[in-house]
Design a protein around this motif. Structure first.
Motif, mmCIF file in Angstrom:
data_model
loop_
_atom_site.group_PDB
_atom_site.id
_atom_site.type_symbol
_atom_site.label_atom_id
_atom_site.label_comp_id
_atom_site.label_asym_id
_atom_site.label_seq_id
_atom_site.Cartn_x
_atom_site.Cartn_y
_atom_site.Cartn_z
ATOM 1 N N ALA A 100 0.737 -1.162 -0.154
ATOM 2 C CA ALA A 100 0.281 -0.183 0.142
ATOM 3 C C ALA A 100 0.874 1.326 -0.051
ATOM 4 O O ALA A 100 0.339 2.285 -0.521
ATOM 5 C CB ALA A 100 -1.104 -0.124 1.220
ATOM 6 N N GLU A 101 1.976 1.265 0.374
ATOM 7 C CA GLU A 101 2.880 2.429 0.504
ATOM 8 C C GLU A 101 3.987 2.553 -0.454
ATOM 9 O O GLU A 101 4.270 3.543 -0.728
ATOM 10 C CB GLU A 101 3.638 2.372 1.850
ATOM 11 C CG GLU A 101 3.186 2.170 3.056
ATOM 12 C CD GLU A 101 3.704 1.860 4.545
ATOM 13 O OE1 GLU A 101 3.415 2.261 5.450
ATOM 14 O OE2 GLU A 101 4.590 1.118 4.215
ATOM 15 N N VAL A 102 4.299 1.520 -1.271
ATOM 16 C CA VAL A 102 5.386 1.456 -2.091
ATOM 17 C C VAL A 102 5.071 2.137 -3.462
ATOM 18 O O VAL A 102 3.894 2.185 -3.839
ATOM 19 C CB VAL A 102 6.014 0.067 -2.261
ATOM 20 C CG1 VAL A 102 4.920 -0.726 -3.300
ATOM 21 C CG2 VAL A 102 7.125 0.239 -2.995
ATOM 22 N N SER A 103 6.046 2.786 -3.927
ATOM 23 C CA SER A 103 5.584 3.447 -5.357
ATOM 24 C C SER A 103 5.454 2.682 -6.296
ATOM 25 O O SER A 103 6.154 1.393 -6.328
ATOM 26 C CB SER A 103 6.524 4.703 -5.682
ATOM 27 O OG SER A 103 7.661 4.208 -5.824
ATOM 28 N N THR A 104 4.693 2.803 -7.474
ATOM 29 C CA THR A 104 4.657 1.759 -8.539
ATOM 30 C C THR A 104 5.980 1.607 -9.215
ATOM 31 O O THR A 104 6.282 0.533 -9.547
ATOM 32 C CB THR A 104 3.828 2.473 -9.376
ATOM 33 O OG1 THR A 104 2.490 2.517 -9.178
ATOM 34 C CG2 THR A 104 3.633 1.276 -10.899
ATOM 35 N N ASP A 105 6.713 2.704 -9.393
ATOM 36 C CA ASP A 105 8.046 2.499 -9.820
ATOM 37 C C ASP A 105 9.071 1.773 -8.901
ATOM 38 O O ASP A 105 9.804 0.685 -9.446
ATOM 39 C CB ASP A 105 8.983 3.918 -10.125
ATOM 40 C CG ASP A 105 8.067 4.813 -11.179
ATOM 41 O OD1 ASP A 105 7.627 4.019 -12.157
ATOM 42 O OD2 ASP A 105 8.525 5.920 -11.389
ATOM 43 N N GLU A 106 8.936 1.840 -7.693
ATOM 44 C CA GLU A 106 9.979 1.119 -6.902
ATOM 45 C C GLU A 106 9.511 -0.403 -6.981
ATOM 46 O O GLU A 106 10.347 -1.403 -6.739
ATOM 47 C CB GLU A 106 9.686 1.594 -5.536
ATOM 48 C CG GLU A 106 10.743 1.024 -4.424
ATOM 49 C CD GLU A 106 12.087 1.230 -4.479
ATOM 50 O OE1 GLU A 106 12.756 0.334 -4.046
ATOM 51 O OE2 GLU A 106 12.666 1.852 -5.597
ATOM 52 N N PHE A 107 8.133 -0.515 -6.791
ATOM 53 C CA PHE A 107 7.439 -1.952 -6.883
ATOM 54 C C PHE A 107 7.837 -2.761 -8.131
ATOM 55 O O PHE A 107 8.618 -3.713 -8.018
ATOM 56 C CB PHE A 107 6.007 -1.900 -6.836
ATOM 57 C CG PHE A 107 5.418 -3.301 -7.088
ATOM 58 C CD1 PHE A 107 5.199 -4.194 -5.995
ATOM 59 C CD2 PHE A 107 4.888 -3.509 -8.179
ATOM 60 C CE1 PHE A 107 4.690 -5.330 -6.001
ATOM 61 C CE2 PHE A 107 4.315 -5.266 -8.378
ATOM 62 C CZ PHE A 107 4.346 -5.818 -7.363
ATOM 63 N N ALA A 108 7.912 -1.952 -9.359
ATOM 64 C CA ALA A 108 8.671 -2.672 -10.505
ATOM 65 C C ALA A 108 9.770 -2.781 -10.557
ATOM 66 O O ALA A 108 10.430 -3.917 -10.974
ATOM 67 C CB ALA A 108 8.132 -1.614 -11.775
ATOM 68 N N ARG A 109 10.748 -2.035 -9.781
ATOM 69 C CA ARG A 109 12.085 -2.155 -9.691
ATOM 70 C C ARG A 109 12.556 -3.495 -8.999
ATOM 71 O O ARG A 109 13.371 -4.164 -9.445
ATOM 72 C CB ARG A 109 12.898 -0.914 -8.991
ATOM 73 C CG ARG A 109 14.423 -1.303 -8.648
ATOM 74 C CD ARG A 109 15.062 0.065 -7.921
ATOM 75 N NE ARG A 109 14.678 -0.171 -6.825
ATOM 76 C CZ ARG A 109 15.619 -0.799 -5.780
ATOM 77 N NH1 ARG A 109 16.653 -1.286 -6.342
ATOM 78 N NH2 ARG A 109 15.296 -0.861 -4.775
ATOM 79 N N VAL A 110 11.958 -3.553 -8.109
ATOM 80 C CA VAL A 110 12.067 -4.782 -7.077
ATOM 81 C C VAL A 110 11.687 -5.964 -7.819
ATOM 82 O O VAL A 110 12.541 -6.963 -7.784
ATOM 83 C CB VAL A 110 11.383 -4.747 -5.886
ATOM 84 C CG1 VAL A 110 11.471 -6.132 -4.953
ATOM 85 C CG2 VAL A 110 12.040 -3.696 -4.987
#
Length: 234
Positions: A100-110
């Protein structure tokens, strides 16, 4: 004591530091020849390792998030055959945000780093592994759905669970393959990512992890094991 001599060869993807660098060192000390990859020579410890094991460590620069670089590596190694391919990749969100907290870009990076890129690399490089060889990837006990009882680190957990699912699909697509397939959980290790409070040192984890993989050599099919050879629940 000089390293044992061996005619075995390891292709190790992601070995510039931490667990990957330690794994390269373990196999060099066991007499293997190693081709190891780094993303950036400026942050890599492979050069010092190469000096200590002259002629048995070849360093390649590859970012597995870029399929064209993996394809170029495959072309450069076309004449080589390896007893083991091991893919080590892992990042997490800086503050272990929830989904719920993570940005979409950061989620995609991981997800791209931990799940998509490793399985793409395995698909691209699998035919470099001998028929009775081993294909392994660094997973995590955090990737176990059954073990998730605290609800923390869910983005990292999700990425490793996705990696596990990709490997199960890979194994199903290649059910007649004689190679050993391994998802390896190294434990919570004191590295830059694991942090200073982690339970295990690299010396407690990685030699045991290598022992476990060597013990599984020649056993076809997929297994999800920790560094001591114990089965991790899916």
């Amino acid at each position: 004591m000089p390293p044992r001599q061996s005619n075995k060869k390891l292709l190790l993807i992601g070995a510039s530091r931490g667990l990957g660098l330690a794994l390269a060192e373990v196999y060099l000390k066991r007499g293997w020849s190693v081709v190891a990859t780094e993303r950036d020579a400026r942050t890599s410890g492979l050069r010092l390792l190469a000096q200590a094991h002259a002629g048995r460590l070849v360093i390649e620069t590859v970012d597995i998030a870029h399929p064209d670089q993996v394809a170029a590596l495959r072309q450069r190694l076309a004449s080589e055959r390896f007893d083991m391919l091991f893919v080590n990749a892992g990042v997490t969100t800086p503050h272990h945000e929830s989904a719920a907290e993570v940005s979409t870009d950061e989620f995609a990076r991981v997800m791209v780093t931990n799940a998509l890129s490793p399985i793409r690399a395995i698909e691209a490089l699998r035919d470099l592994v001998v028929d009775e060889g081993t294909i392994g990837v660094m997973s995590s006990g955090r990737g176990s759905v059954a073990n998730n009882e605290d609800g923390k680190e869910d983005v990292y957990r999700a990425s490793k669970a996705a990696l596990n699912m990709f490997m199960r699909s890979f194994a199903a697509r290649h059910a007649d393959d004689s190679r050993t397939l391994l998802l390896m959980a190294p434990g919570w290790v004191r590295t830059d990512m694991g942090g200073p409070e982690a339970r295990l040192s690299i010396a407690q984890s990685i030699p045991n992890l290598a022992d476990t993989m060597d013990a599984q050599a020649g056993k076809p099919g997929l297994q999800y094991l920790d560094y001591l050879g114990r089965r991790v629940p899916w």
